[in-house]
Design an enzyme around this catalytic site. Structure first.
Site: not given
Length: 245
Positions: A3-5, A192
């Site tokens: 995932d990124f954020d 997350d």
């Protein structure tokens, strides 16, 4: 699969403020050079936004929770729904009007979907923001055409395709699985958010699901504390995957 954020990049007050740390970028650049490792970044962000934020070639990018994807050296692909785009335009206008009383509320146009961010909205107003979103969907006639999802301080409004991070992970694992030759693949997914739970569920029995953040009830079997520990884990992977064995 990352995932990124909140995983690669620390959570920021607004989507535009999120930045991939230079050290993390360097480790990803080293990892994609490995002949035995593939890197996929899977995000709710729009594909063009995600690629611009990461800025690393030779990665498979998946945006809009699976509605858009681009593989290295290929043209981007997306699920096009012209009728739904008309609905999104109506909904965007309705949201802008109904959320105007709430400073800090952000309506993000991701081309194939919308997102309402409320991280910087006053805490006492957040329930009213959620109510306003439901009212906007009803007012625009989208109750049967809009799929509403929730993430970390964000509401996602997209088409009812059944597409999510779990379905895209299952698809990628199937398409990337080696055939014959006695080879095998081990997959790891790091995320997350609540939207990553579908991916963690899809990973069961196929690799590791790694929750980034405070431990909680999750389909993930392992966890890392924050993006700083994700960086440490990437360094470990670079050490193990840097050269074919």
């Amino acid at each position: 699969m990352l995932d990124f954020d909140g995983t690669l990049a620390p959570i920021a007050p607004t989507p535009d403020e999120a930045v991939l740390p230079d050290e993390t970028r360097r480790e990803l650049e080293r990892l994609v050079e490995s002949p035995i490792c593939s890197v996929w970044v899977i995000s709710g962000r729009a594909l063009n936004d995600l690629r611009a934020k990461a800025g690393i070639p030779r990665i498979t990018y998946v945006g809009n929770h699976g509605l858009e994807m681009v593989r290295p050296n290929e043209e981007p692909r997306s699920i096009d729904m012209p009728r739904f785009q008309t609905m999104l335009e109506r909904l965007k206008e309705e949201l802008a009007a109904r959320l105007a009383p709430f400073p800090g509320a952000i309506v993000e146009d991701k081309e194939h979907s919308l997102a309402v961010h409320y991280r910087t909205v006053a805490e006492e107003d957040r329930p009213r923001v959620k109510t306003a979103v439901h009212e906007a969907i009803a007012a625009s006639g989208g109750e049967q055409e809009i799929e509403l999802g929730a993430g970390s301080m964000v509401l996602e409004l997209g088409p009812p395709t059944g597409c999510n991070k779990g379905t895209i992970v299952s698809s990628l694992l199937t398409s990337e699985a080696p055939n014959g030759g006695g080879t095998s693949m081990f997959a790891i997914y790091l995320g997350d958010d609540a939207t990553d739970e579908d991916a963690f569920k899809a990973m069961r029995g196929r690799g590791w699901g790694v929750l980034v953040g405070a431990p909680r009830i999750s389909y993930a079997e392992y966890y890392l504390k924050d993006p700083g520990e994700v960086l440490m884990f990437l360094r470990f992977l670079v050490g193990r995957c840097g050269k074919a064995t």
